[in-house]
Design a protein around this motif. Structure first.
Motif, short mmCIF file in Angstrom:
data_model
loop_
_atom_site.label_atom_id
_atom_site.label_comp_id
_atom_site.label_asym_id
_atom_site.label_seq_id
_atom_site.Cartn_x
_atom_site.Cartn_y
_atom_site.Cartn_z
N GLN A 1 -32.62 33.65 95.78
CA GLN A 1 -33.11 31.97 96.02
C GLN A 1 -31.27 31.41 95.28
O GLN A 1 -30.45 29.99 95.82
CB GLN A 1 -33.99 31.46 95.23
CG GLN A 1 -34.92 32.32 95.38
CD GLN A 1 -36.12 30.52 94.42
OE1 GLN A 1 -36.43 29.78 94.10
NE2 GLN A 1 -37.20 31.87 93.91
N VAL A 2 -30.46 32.91 94.65
CA VAL A 2 -29.44 31.87 94.57
C VAL A 2 -27.90 32.92 95.51
O VAL A 2 -28.10 33.98 94.98
CB VAL A 2 -28.82 31.76 92.87
CG1 VAL A 2 -27.55 31.14 92.45
CG2 VAL A 2 -30.28 30.66 92.19
N CYS B 1 -21.25 28.98 95.49
CA CYS B 1 -22.69 29.70 95.29
C CYS B 1 -23.30 28.62 96.08
O CYS B 1 -23.19 27.27 96.12
CB CYS B 1 -23.23 29.57 93.72
SG CYS B 1 -24.41 29.66 93.22
N TYR C 1 -27.65 27.59 96.85
CA TYR C 1 -28.98 27.65 96.59
C TYR C 1 -30.03 27.95 98.03
O TYR C 1 -30.17 27.16 98.80
CB TYR C 1 -29.44 26.96 95.81
CG TYR C 1 -29.15 25.75 95.83
CD1 TYR C 1 -27.99 25.47 95.80
CD2 TYR C 1 -29.90 25.17 95.98
CE1 TYR C 1 -27.66 23.84 95.69
CE2 TYR C 1 -29.96 23.43 95.57
CZ TYR C 1 -28.79 22.94 95.90
OH TYR C 1 -28.87 21.83 95.67
#
Lengths: 111, 112
Positions: free
Chosen positions: B3-4, B23, B25
């Motif tokens: 999910q990340v 990053c 998500y």
């Protein structure tokens, strides 16, 4: 440093033996967490606690159990250790609207 | 299902220049994001956070930017210093949970 102590810091044991890791905090924070860190996976939540005797599972809880009989202590138990549980284990604490703060980890090797 | 995601396992930057760590998500329920720094043989240390109601948060040399429409955040370090060499983890949580979901980390090396 947030008052978090993990013990032991290093442990080598054999497959099939029980192992208990301890996390002790002096901050009186409500929430406590156990994570494992493995290459390619980052940190993954094993179990967490939101109060004395109140615990819940994280994303990788199989093979692990926890107990929290006092605010300051959160124990992680591997009932019968397997080689796949070789990892670095981190405890974290937090309180309302606060980021989690981590201990320095326990390096566990299961041969 | 990650999910990340931190798609860059490593980054090398010269001292004094800008470091940009990224990053992504996938969970639209995430509304709070954090960056942690980790040195070898130590636990992760909280660095900076941002709520989804903001698109930027600054603390000294560290700035986090959040692009909700792209589900992307980045950490800027300016100027980079050799002591910044560490592994950086991005983490996210939803307001109805106390659990953090971490990325796999990016190893930053700042060279002279």
């Amino acid at each position: 440093d947030a008052g978090i102590t993990q013990s032991p810091r290093h442990k080598v044991t054999e497959t099939g033996t029980p192992v208990t890791l301890r996390c002790h905090q002096t901050e009186n924070h409500r929430y406590m967490y156990w994570y494992r860190q493995d290459p390619g996976h980052g940190l993954r939540l094993i179990h967490y606690s939101y109060g004395v005797k109140d615990t819940d599972k994280g994303e990788v809880s199989d093979g692990y159990s926890v107990s929290r009989s006092k605010t300051e202590d959160f124990l992680l138990t591997l009932e019968s250790a397997t080689s796949s549980q070789t990892s670095v284990y981190f405890c974290a604490i937090s309180d309302y609207s606060m980021p989690q703060h981590f201990g320095d980890g326990t390096r566990l090797s299961i041969l | 299902d990650q999910q990340v995601k931190q798609n860059s396992p490593s980054l090398s930057v010269q001292e004094g220049r800008i470091s940009i760590l990224n990053c992504d998500y996938t969970n639209s329920m995430f509304d709070y994001f954090l960056w942690y720094k980790k040195y070898p043989a130590e636990g992760p240390t909280f660095l900076i956070s941002i709520s989804s109601i903001k698109d930027k948060n600054e603390d000294g040399r560290f700035t986090v930017f959040l692009n909700k429409s792209a589900k992307h955040l980045s950490l800027h370090i300016v100027p980079s210093q050799p002591g910044d060499s560490a592994v950086y983890f991005c983490a996210a949580s939803a307001s109805n949970t106390d659990k953090l979901i971490f990325g796999t980390g990016t190893r930053l090396q700042v060279f002279p």
